[in-house]
Design an enzyme around this catalytic site. Structure first.
Site, mmCIF file in Angstrom:
data_model
loop_
_atom_site.group_PDB
_atom_site.id
_atom_site.type_symbol
_atom_site.label_atom_id
_atom_site.label_comp_id
_atom_site.label_asym_id
_atom_site.label_seq_id
_atom_site.Cartn_x
_atom_site.Cartn_y
_atom_site.Cartn_z
ATOM 1 N N THR A 102 0.850 -0.996 -0.111
ATOM 2 C CA THR A 102 0.100 0.113 0.232
ATOM 3 C C THR A 102 1.007 1.347 -0.186
ATOM 4 O OG1 THR A 102 -1.536 1.016 1.390
ATOM 5 C CG2 THR A 102 -0.045 -0.110 2.615
ATOM 6 N N LYS A 142 2.350 -3.090 7.209
ATOM 7 C CA LYS A 142 2.750 -3.542 5.866
ATOM 8 C C LYS A 142 3.907 -2.932 5.540
ATOM 9 C CE LYS A 142 0.518 -4.827 2.963
ATOM 10 N NZ LYS A 142 0.213 -5.927 2.415
#
Length: 356
Positions: A149, A179
């Site tokens: 992301t 992430k």
């Protein structure tokens, strides 16, 4: 409401390439699966734990196809992953399995650490062991494609700056931090062990089959039900929006033609503030599904307290993938909203919940 398959050119890959997609029953994962299975150029193995955000119904259209298999399981189950990789002779992994909702990460970060970091570690270990056992030719073709992301980069000021592949990591939430950690693990397994990896970082996705906790489907559902439309703070926060089928095309292009060790940023070149997105949905619904009382849907907008650490602005420069792979987002934002509203209204009219 039927969905036309995305027709794709899968490049020079052999006709029966086998790709394992983790999180393939999720919003983005299912779009990739539908596209790849419908194209017919490869065999697709979905590995999904079917947690709360999974969308089993999103895979119904491909369930009976001979080039598709579903495996119910967790990426952290290394023995299961190893068995599937060996049984299916997998030569590419697209890793989409993740906990992805920022608000949930603020109240329960442990699940995000377990899935996004520890789960990715176990998957990398299984992939590395599998890759090492492959013959030389198969090793050269193998890819581990990690889907991430733009939130790992933190946020941007309200100007014309944009994230690029070399932007520093400054995650703001437990979700984006988890992430970011996963991205670093993937790069380390490439640098330390030679695993052939590729990383992509995408902007905000939207479209059919998105979980209703996200801004666009939540706004549509609440507006149609006559409920308030919550907007954090003043709604000034800006996101770069990407239609999910455009993202699916990009991911497949990267898997097939991307360079090992590279990172590609995938964005829609569609920056809009949260309040502008909500207002646009309201205005479209005024045309497509007017309120019975004649009032505008904008009257349902309700501003609520901002969430902690709310990033101001995300914006991606997708020049590398556009230049190197010839991909470009095709869906204009207004058209994508109309398609999403049409799909969601059809689901609601048919008595189906937004998520299965």
């Amino acid at each position: 409401m039927s969905e036309a398959p995305i027709r794709l050119t899968m490049g020079a890959a052999p006709a029966r390439r086998t790709v394992m997609i983790t999180g393939g029953a999720g919003f983005i994962g299912s779009a990739v699966v539908r596209a790849m299975v419908a194209d017919g150029s490869c065999r697709v193995i979905v590995l999904d734990a079917l947690r709360y955000a999974a969308l089993p119904g999103a895979l119904d259209s491909v369930a009976a196809r001979p080039n598709y298999r579903f495996v119910h399981g967790d990426i952290g189950d290394r023995a299961l992953v190893a068995r599937v990789l060996a049984e299916e002779q997998v030569d590419a992994i697209m890793h989409l399995a993740a906990e992805s909702h920022v608000d949930r990460s603020l109240t329960g970060p442990g699940t995000f650490i377990e899935t996004n970091i520890t789960g990715t570690f176990h998957l990398l270990e299984a992939a590395l062991a599998h890759w090492r056992r492959l013959p030389a030719g198969a090793q050269a073709r193998f890819r581990f494609h990690h889907v991430s992301t733009d939130e790992v980069f933190g946020d941007l000021p309200f100007d014309d700056s944009r994230f690029a592949e070399d932007s520093p990591y400054r995650p703001s939430s437990p979700y984006s931090a988890s992430k970011a950690a996963a991205d670093h693990l993937v790069r380390a397994w490439h640098r330390s062990y030679g695993l052939p990896v590729i990383i992509t970082n995408c902007s905000n996705n939207y479209g059919p089959w998105q979980h209703e906790e996200k801004l666009i489907p939540l706004t549509i559902a609440n507006a149609l039900a006559g409920r308030p439309l919550p907007v954090y703070g003043t709604g000034a926060n800006v996101r770069d929006w990407l239609y999910v089928d455009d993202h699916a095309r990009a991911l497949i292009a990267v898997l097939e033609r991307g360079a090992v060790g590279e990172t590609y940023l995938i964005g829609g070149r569609e920056e809009h503030s949260n309040i502008a997105v909500v207002a646009a949905i309201c205005d479209l619904l005024d045309e497509m599904a007017p309120r019975a009382d004649g009032r505008r849907h904008r009257t349902q907008i309700s501003f609520v307290a901002d969430r902690p650490g709310h990033d101001r602005r995300y914006a991606i420069d997708p020049s590398r993938i556009e230049r190197a792979l010839g991909w470009r987002a095709a869906m204009p934002f207004r058209d994508g909203l109309i398609a999403t509203i049409d799909w969601q209204r059809a689901r609601m009219a048919g008595g189906q919940a937004q998520v299965a």
